[in-house]
Every structure is written in structure tokens, then in C-alpha cells.
Write a protein that holds these residues in place. Structure first.
Motif, PDB file in Angstrom:
ATOM      1  N   ALA A  44     -10.825  -3.125  11.966  1.00 51.24           N
ATOM      2  CA  ALA A  44     -10.401  -4.358  11.285  1.00 51.24           C
ATOM      3  C   ALA A  44     -10.639  -4.289   9.780  1.00 51.24           C
ATOM      4  N   THR A  45     -11.642  -3.522   9.369  1.00 52.59           N
ATOM      5  CA  THR A  45     -11.939  -3.381   7.932  1.00 52.59           C
ATOM      6  C   THR A  45     -12.066  -1.913   7.573  1.00 52.59           C
ATOM      7  N   TRP A  46     -11.937  -1.623   6.301  1.00 53.58           N
ATOM      8  CA  TRP A  46     -12.054  -0.251   5.812  1.00 53.58           C
ATOM      9  C   TRP A  46     -13.518   0.162   5.810  1.00 53.58           C
ATOM     10  N   LYS A  47     -13.836   1.267   6.457  1.00 48.78           N
ATOM     11  CA  LYS A  47     -15.226   1.718   6.584  1.00 48.78           C
ATOM     12  C   LYS A  47     -15.432   3.083   5.936  1.00 48.78           C
ATOM     13  N   GLY A  48     -14.809   3.289   4.831  1.00 42.01           N
ATOM     14  CA  GLY A  48     -14.943   4.573   4.141  1.00 42.01           C
ATOM     15  C   GLY A  48     -13.790   5.488   4.495  1.00 42.01           C
ATOM     16  N   SER A  49     -13.537   6.475   3.603  1.00 42.51           N
ATOM     17  CA  SER A  49     -12.441   7.405   3.848  1.00 42.51           C
ATOM     18  C   SER A  49     -12.795   8.372   4.971  1.00 42.51           C
ATOM     19  N   LYS A  50     -11.781   8.794   5.711  1.00 40.77           N
ATOM     20  CA  LYS A  50     -11.948   9.771   6.790  1.00 40.77           C
ATOM     21  C   LYS A  50     -10.975  10.897   6.562  1.00 40.77           C
ATOM     22  N   GLU A  51     -11.478  12.116   6.583  1.00 41.73           N
ATOM     23  CA  GLU A  51     -10.635  13.276   6.324  1.00 41.73           C
ATOM     24  C   GLU A  51      -9.539  13.355   7.369  1.00 41.73           C
ATOM     25  N   GLY A  52      -8.308  13.507   6.919  1.00 38.41           N
ATOM     26  CA  GLY A  52      -7.166  13.608   7.818  1.00 38.41           C
ATOM     27  C   GLY A  52      -6.547  12.280   8.164  1.00 38.41           C
ATOM     28  N   TYR A  53      -7.098  11.189   7.615  1.00 41.29           N
ATOM     29  CA  TYR A  53      -6.580   9.854   7.928  1.00 41.29           C
ATOM     30  C   TYR A  53      -6.345   9.070   6.638  1.00 41.29           C
ATOM     31  N   TYR A  54      -5.450   8.057   6.759  1.00 41.35           N
ATOM     32  CA  TYR A  54      -5.333   7.056   5.717  1.00 41.35           C
ATOM     33  C   TYR A  54      -5.475   5.709   6.393  1.00 41.35           C
ATOM     34  N   PHE A  55      -5.974   4.721   5.638  1.00 39.99           N
ATOM     35  CA  PHE A  55      -6.217   3.391   6.188  1.00 39.99           C
ATOM     36  C   PHE A  55      -5.055   2.482   5.823  1.00 39.99           C
ATOM     37  N   GLY A  56      -4.576   1.726   6.771  1.00 38.72           N
ATOM     38  CA  GLY A  56      -3.463   0.823   6.520  1.00 38.72           C
ATOM     39  C   GLY A  56      -3.099   0.043   7.769  1.00 38.72           C
ATOM     40  N   THR A  57      -2.008  -0.700   7.670  1.00 37.05           N
ATOM     41  CA  THR A  57      -1.526  -1.522   8.781  1.00 37.05           C
ATOM     42  C   THR A  57      -0.109  -1.093   9.148  1.00 37.05           C
ATOM     43  N   SER A  58       0.158  -0.883  10.420  1.00 36.48           N
ATOM     44  CA  SER A  58       1.483  -0.505  10.929  1.00 36.48           C
ATOM     45  C   SER A  58       1.718  -1.234  12.245  1.00 36.48           C
ATOM     46  N   GLN A  85      14.236   5.247   4.894  1.00 37.56           N
ATOM     47  CA  GLN A  85      14.116   4.689   6.220  1.00 37.56           C
ATOM     48  C   GLN A  85      13.738   5.726   7.263  1.00 37.56           C
ATOM     49  N   SER A  86      14.011   6.996   7.007  1.00 34.95           N
ATOM     50  CA  SER A  86      13.768   8.024   8.008  1.00 34.95           C
ATOM     51  C   SER A  86      12.294   8.382   8.126  1.00 34.95           C
ATOM     52  N   ARG A  87      11.478   8.014   7.128  1.00 36.04           N
ATOM     53  CA  ARG A  87      10.050   8.314   7.213  1.00 36.04           C
ATOM     54  C   ARG A  87       9.268   7.155   6.606  1.00 36.04           C
ATOM     55  N   LYS A  88       8.944   6.215   7.449  1.00 40.80           N
ATOM     56  CA  LYS A  88       8.191   5.048   6.993  1.00 40.80           C
ATOM     57  C   LYS A  88       6.714   5.250   7.291  1.00 40.80           C
ATOM     58  N   ARG A  89       5.910   4.975   6.326  1.00 37.15           N
ATOM     59  CA  ARG A  89       4.469   5.040   6.553  1.00 37.15           C
ATOM     60  C   ARG A  89       3.833   3.781   5.967  1.00 37.15           C
ATOM     61  N   PRO A  90       2.863   3.225   6.664  1.00 37.61           N
ATOM     62  CA  PRO A  90       2.248   2.001   6.159  1.00 37.61           C
ATOM     63  C   PRO A  90       1.579   2.249   4.811  1.00 37.61           C
ATOM     64  N   ARG A  91       1.529   1.193   3.991  1.00 36.12           N
ATOM     65  CA  ARG A  91       0.943   1.312   2.649  1.00 36.12           C
ATOM     66  C   ARG A  91      -0.549   1.514   2.753  1.00 36.12           C
ATOM     67  N   GLN A  92      -1.052   2.567   2.078  1.00 33.30           N
ATOM     68  CA  GLN A  92      -2.478   2.856   2.077  1.00 33.30           C
ATOM     69  C   GLN A  92      -3.183   1.953   1.063  1.00 33.30           C
ATOM     70  N   GLN A  93      -4.329   1.395   1.435  1.00 30.52           N
ATOM     71  CA  GLN A  93      -5.066   0.522   0.538  1.00 30.52           C
ATOM     72  C   GLN A  93      -5.715   1.335  -0.584  1.00 30.52           C
ATOM     73  N   THR A  94      -5.490   0.880  -1.797  1.00 31.35           N
ATOM     74  CA  THR A  94      -6.077   1.547  -2.964  1.00 31.35           C
ATOM     75  C   THR A  94      -7.409   0.907  -3.319  1.00 31.35           C
ATOM     76  N   ALA A  95      -8.074   1.496  -4.313  1.00 34.14           N
ATOM     77  CA  ALA A  95      -9.338   0.923  -4.762  1.00 34.14           C
ATOM     78  C   ALA A  95      -9.141  -0.494  -5.287  1.00 34.14           C
ATOM     79  N   GLN A  96      -7.962  -0.732  -5.955  1.00 32.28           N
ATOM     80  CA  GLN A  96      -7.689  -2.065  -6.462  1.00 32.28           C
ATOM     81  C   GLN A  96      -7.533  -3.069  -5.322  1.00 32.28           C
ATOM     82  N   ASP A  97      -6.890  -2.621  -4.208  1.00 39.06           N
ATOM     83  CA  ASP A  97      -6.762  -3.504  -3.042  1.00 39.06           C
ATOM     84  C   ASP A  97      -8.132  -3.869  -2.489  1.00 39.06           C
ATOM     85  N   LEU A  98      -8.998  -2.849  -2.381  1.00 35.41           N
ATOM     86  CA  LEU A  98     -10.341  -3.094  -1.866  1.00 35.41           C
ATOM     87  C   LEU A  98     -11.113  -4.028  -2.791  1.00 35.41           C
ATOM     88  N   LEU A  99     -10.915  -3.859  -4.109  1.00 33.42           N
ATOM     89  CA  LEU A  99     -11.589  -4.727  -5.068  1.00 33.42           C
ATOM     90  C   LEU A  99     -11.159  -6.170  -4.888  1.00 33.42           C
TER      91      LEU A  99
END
Length: 616
Positions: A44-58, A85-99
Motif C-alpha cells: 500500500a505504501t512505498w517501502k524503499g527501492s527494490k532491485e529489479g522492481y519499480y513502485f507504482g499503480t496498475s 499504446q503497445s507498451r504501457k507501464r504504470p508511472r513510477q513514483q519519483t522523489a518529488q511524489d514521495l515528498l
């Protein structure tokens, strides 16, 4: 960081300072998980970066999604062109989003700081609680910065709120009584340098050297005595001038230093309080840091602050040798000690850059002038140790090279040749300095100023500066050269005055009458504009106005002319003839010497002038 503040009209303002880098420093990179990696990890919340993953909503929900481009074992795919349209990926939260998310979590009902004593007391209590909470959470969650991010943002907000008090200096006494500095000073050593910079920024807002008040002077004194200035300077070592945000922090600290030094000069000092400049040299490592910045050419402000400090005479008893400056150190850094700094070599190298060319910009011109001013102050106020080191490092030859090239550096470095010692004057003559000094003295072959100096007024100021420096150097030569000087140094100066049908003696008479008139005019204007009741010591004030208006140069030109009259019959006769031609007489020369004697204490200089009077 969004901080709610009020302007002078009581209107709400939104001041935003970028915290992207601060957040990136606070959020540690989590260790990569081992074994099979699921395609999606709900969270439900961002808990730090994880190698091989990005955090977002899809469509899968909110959490961590596998990022194929970060997989270590994945093979490069064939190049293909796809539509959006052929490759949609959810928007990754940036540091500004977290702020922004963290800011929304801060109490939305927080009130604007009311400029009343009761509100100030409450705000100081809130600041103390915010600092204690943040410190506790940092200890409890040292490996999970996201857990103390909210309290850190709240701390930023509490600190920044005090900027509004700058509009009400009358509240400074309340702040001091409520021990505001006991809360702010420890934050200058906070693990997050951005917190320390925010404190420095608030202190800058509170101090305004252009509009000093008694309350502001008391606040400035407290900042020094309670260690705020010392810990602000300590932060310079952990701020990188190559980083834009950290460079802004350096600027805030240097502005605080400059304001306190200037406020100290404007407001005076008490017997129990040394000058701020002396405190900085004795208690902080500011001086070596400034030299390091000048050497790396990373900050023109460093040269400006250095010249401001070295112009205070009392600091030179603490730094008698500019070639052996203690290395920079900071209690906030754990670094091995470095060797001593050769400050004089650094300043000479900075000047040498412009020995053949003009500074390409106004900023570099200011840098060059401040470097020359700092070095000139060290040569003037310090012991003869610095003069000897200046000679040994070929400082005189460097200035003569700049004069030969007729560049801006020659004009601003000319003051470095006003070396008030017998050894320096003898060395100057032996190095061929007379060849460059006399043309400037008579107004020929002068160094060219910056191309930007084109106005009539600016050009006049440039010529006056060169004329003043040439007179001071010439007086030093006539004062310190003796018949025992090697290579007939004194006679060589006298011969120069007798060349070209005593043209330089004519120039002496011209300058003598010019500055006599200027001094008299300055004295007349002083008495005309001053009532007798306005000054406790009217005569002393009038003398000061007269010396500043041209009397000092009148005295020195008179001493030079007397040197020529006593040393050469030809020069003596030429000076008398020129004075007669200008409807004047030898009396103006005697008046110059008598006035000069009257302002001097007992010593060799006074005895020399009395000897001139007896022989003329």
C-alpha cells in the motif's frame, strides 16, 4: 519542502525549496531479495527501492512491479519500434511524489507563526519537540529512513517558520530569553546537512547589516557566543560546491559570516567582545577553507570573504605567516589531517592567471581585485615575515610582469608594491621596478582597465587609484632607501627625478598644489556643513575630513619633493622655479611637511621629516 510563511502585508506565501536530493540521501537502497522473484508484490505504501522492481499503480494494484530492464539475467531484446499504446507501464513514483505524499501527511491544520511573544514561545516549544521526535526516530529507525522522513519534514517546517520573525526585530529579545539558540545551534550539527543549511538560512534572515538595530546587535553577539557561527562554518566541509543545492547552502553560510562581520563593524564592539573577524580566525577553520576554494577557483565569494576578514588588523596577530595556514578541519568530518596551506602561494597563483590577459567577466574581475586586496592587507598589517615570503616567491616580479603587459591585473596589483620596509624597497629597485613606476607616476603608459570600464567617471576613478598607489609607493622608496642601500638605490631614484629636464619634478609640483587644494576644500566643506555642537572633538573630526579629502596625499607628495630638494640641487632649483611659475612658493612645501609631522608620533619617520625641514 513547502513552508507556510507571511510577507510584510500579512499575506500567505508558499515558499518551496527542492528536496529531491535530500530525499534521495535519506532513502537507502534496499538489499535485493534472493531466489525466485514474483512478478508483483502488493504494498500500500512505498517501502524503499527494490532491485529489479519499480513502485507504482496498475491494473494489478499498488505495489512493486517487475522491471524487465533491471533484470540482471535478461538478454537484450531485438530493437523494435512500438507505439505508446503497445507498451504501457504504470508511472513510477519519483522523489518529488514521495515528498508531496509526506507533506500531505503533515498536519494540514498547522498555523502560520503569529508575530506575538506568546506565539514565539509556543513555536520554540514546538521546535524543541520536533527536534526531539526526529532525533528519537532516527535512532530507532537508523536503517529505515522512510520511517523518520515525516518527522524530518516537520522539523524543516518548524525551523523555517522563524524566518518570519525577521520582520519584527523587537521579538529578538523574547527569542533569546526563551533560549531559541539552544534549540537551533544543535541542529547545525544534524546528520542531514539540509537541516543545518535551513538553520543557517533562518539566521541570515534575522541578521541585516544594512539596517542594524540594538536588538539585532544583541542577536548577532549571541550567535557568536553561543556557537551558531562556529557550527555554521563547520558545515562548509560537508557541502559540495559542485552540487547546485549544496552550493546554495554554502552561499547561505558565507552570507551569514559576511553579515556578522559587517554588523560588528557597523555596530562597534564592547570591551568584552572581540571582533567577529578575529573570532572566525581563532575559533573556526574558515580561513583554510577559503584558501582551498580560491585555489580550486570554485567560489568568487571565497575571495570576497577572505578580503573582508584580512582587512581587519587584529586578525594578523593570529596569522603572522600567510604561508603556513593550519589545514581545514571540521568536527562534522572524520578525515585524516592534511598539511598546512601556503596561502600566499595560492593568492599569487590566482593573480598570475591574469598576468597577460584581461579578466573575461565582471565576476573574474571582482575575484582578482579581492585576491589582491586580501594579499595587500596581509603585507600591510602583518609582520615582515609576510614581506620576506612575498619577495622569496617572486611576488614583486609578478606585479612588474603585469605592469609590463599593461593589463587590469597590473593596476589592481600595484598596491602590492607599497611595501613598507627597507629590504622590500631595495629589492624593488634592483628588480627594475623604477622603469614601470615612474611612467605611472607622471601619467604615462598606465595599465589598461577592464573593457567594461568605459564611462568617464569610472575612467577617472581608475586613474585616481593608479595615481594614489604610485604616490604611496614613491613615498615608501624615499622613506626607506638610504645612502647605504645596495646598488646605489637612493641615488637611482634621484637620478630618475632629474631626467628629461626634471620633468618628474614638475609633476611633483603639480601634484603638491593639486592635493593642497583638495585638502583645503575638504576642510572648508566640513566646517560649512557641521555645527560646533554636533561634534565632541571638532578639530579632530576636521583633521580626519581633511586627510581623507586629499591631505594624506598632500603630505606624502610634500615628503617626496623634500627628498628631491635635499638630495639634488638641480631638483631643488627646479621645484622652486615651478612653484614660482604657479604663483606659489616654498612655503607650501614646508606647510606640507609641518602638517605631516603634526600627525605623526615620535620615531624615525618623524625625525626624517624634521631633517628635511631643517635643510630646505
Amino acid at each position: 519542502l513547502c513552508v507556510t510563511m507571511m510577507n510584510g502585508n500579512g499575506e500567505k506565501m508558499n515558499g518551496k525549496s527542492s528536496m529531491d536530493d535530500a530525499l534521495n540521501r535519506m532513502v537507502a537502497v534496499a538489499s535485493a531479495s534472493a531466489g525466485e522473484q514474483p512478478a508483483f508484490i502488493p504494498s500500500a505504501t512505498w517501502k524503499g527501492s527494490k532491485e529489479g522492481y519499480y513502485f507504482g499503480t496498475s491494473e494489478k494494484g499498488t505495489g512493486y512491479h517487475v522491471d524487465a530492464y533491471q533484470q540482471p539475467d535478461s538478454k537484450p531484446a531485438a530493437v523494435s519500434f512500438v507505439t505508446k499504446q503497445s507498451r504501457k507501464r504504470p508511472r513510477q513514483q519519483t522523489a518529488q511524489d514521495l515528498l508531496e505524499e509526506a507533506e500531505r501527511a503533515v498536519d494540514p491544520d498547522s498555523k502560520i507563526l503569529d508575530l506575538k511573544p506568546k506565539s514565539i514561545k509556543s513555536a520554540i516549544v514546538s521546535l524543541r519537540k520536533a527536534a526531539e521526535k526526529n532525533e528519537l526516530q532516527r535512532v530507532q529507525h537508523a536503517d529505515a529512513p522512510e520511517n523518520f522522513m515525516e518527522s524530518e519534514l516537520a522539523l524543516f517546517q518548524q525551523i523555517s517558520a522563524f524566518s518570519a520573525v525577521a520582520a519584527a526585530p523587537a521579538l529578538f529579545s523574547t527569542m533569546l530569553q526563551e533560549s531559541i539558540l539552544e534549540q537551533l545551534v544543535p541542529l547545525l550539527s544534524h546528520d542531514n546537512s539540509d537541516v543545518a543549511v535551513t538553520v543557517a538560512k533562518v539566521l541570515v534572515e534575522l541578521i541585516d547589516a544594512d539596517s542594524p538595530t540594538p536588538e539585532m546587535l544583541e542577536m548577532a553577539k549571541a550567535l557568536v557566543n553561543d556557537g551558531a557561527l562556529k557550527w555554521s562554518v563547520a558545515n562548509l566541509g560537508r557541502l559540495d560546491p559542485e552540487q547546485e543545492e549544496e552550493l546554495a547552502g554554502i552561499e547561505e553560510i558565507l552570507t551569514l559570516v559576511e553579515s556578522l562581520v559587517e554588523l560588528n563593524l557597523v555596530g562597534g564592539r564592547t570591551d568584552d567582545f572581540e571582533s567577529v573577524a578575529a573570532y572566525l580566525v581563532r575559533e573556526t577553520a574558515l580561513l583554510p577553507w577559503l584558501f582551498q576554494q580560491i585555489e580550486a577557483r570554485q567560489s568568487g565569494r571565497a575571495a570576497e570573504i577572505l578580503s573582508l576578514i584580512l582587512q581587519q588588523a587584529e586578525v594578523h596577530s593570529m596569522v603572522p605567516d600567510l604561508t603556513s595556514i593550519p589545514p581545514f578541519s571540521s568536527p562534522l568530518l572524520d578525515e585524516p589531517p592534511s598539511p598546512a596551506i601556503d596561502g600566499m602561494e595560492i593568492l599569487l597563483q590566482a593573480i598570475a592567471i591574469y598576468r597577460k590577459t584581461q579578466p573575461p567577466s565582471e565576476e573574474e574581475c571582482d575575484f582578482l581585485e579581492n585576491v589582491c586586496l586580501a594579499l595587500a592587507s596581509a603585507l600591510t598589517f602583518s609582520s615582515e615575515v609576510n614581506i620576506e615570503k612575498f619577495i622569496a616567491r617572486q611576488g614583486i616580479e609578478l606585479v612588474l610582469r603585469c605592469l609590463k603587459e599593461k593589463v587590469h591585473a597590473g593596476g589592481v596589483a600595484l598596491k602590492l608594491l607599497d611595501l613598507r620596509s627597507r629590504r622590500a624597497c631595495e629589492y624593488f629597485v634592483d628588480a627594475g621596478g623604477l622603469k614601470y613606476l615612474f611612467p605611472i607616476f607622471i601619467g604615462r603608459s598606465i595599465p589598461k582597465p577592464m573593457p567594461s570600464i568605459t564611462g568617464k567617471k569610472e575612467r577617472k576613478q581608475w586613474l585616481h587609484m593608479l595615481e594614489t598607489q604610485a604616490i604611496q609607493i614613491m613615498y615608501a622608496l624615499t622613506r626607506y632607501l638610504t645612502p647605504e642601500s645596495p646598488n646605489d638605490g637612493k641615488d637611482r631614484v634621484l637620478v630618475k627625478f632629474g631626467e628629461e629636464e626634471c620633468l618628474k619634478c614638475n609633476r611633483l609640483v603639480e601634484l603638491l598644489l593639486k592635493y593642497d587644494q583638495k585638502a583645503r576644500t575638504a576642510e572648508y566643506k566640513f566646517y560649512r556643513n557641521t555645527d560646533e555642537d554636533e561634534s565632541d572633538d571638532l578639530e579632530l573630526a576636521a583633521l580626519h575630513a581633511k586627510l581623507k579629502g586629499g591631505g594624506d596625499l598632500f603630505h606624502r607628495v610634500g615628503a617626496i619633493a623634500a627628498f628631491c630638494c635635499v638630495g639634488s640641487k638641480r631638483c631643488h632649483q627646479q621645484i622652486i622655479d615651478q612653484l614660482t611659475l604657479q604663483q606659489s612658493g616654498i612655503g607650501v612645501l614646508k606647510a606640507s611637511l609641518e602638517e605631516f609631522v603634526s600627525v605623526l608620533g615620535d620615531g624615525e619617520q618623524k625625525e626624517q621629516l624634521l631633517g628635511y625641514l631643517d635643510k630646505i
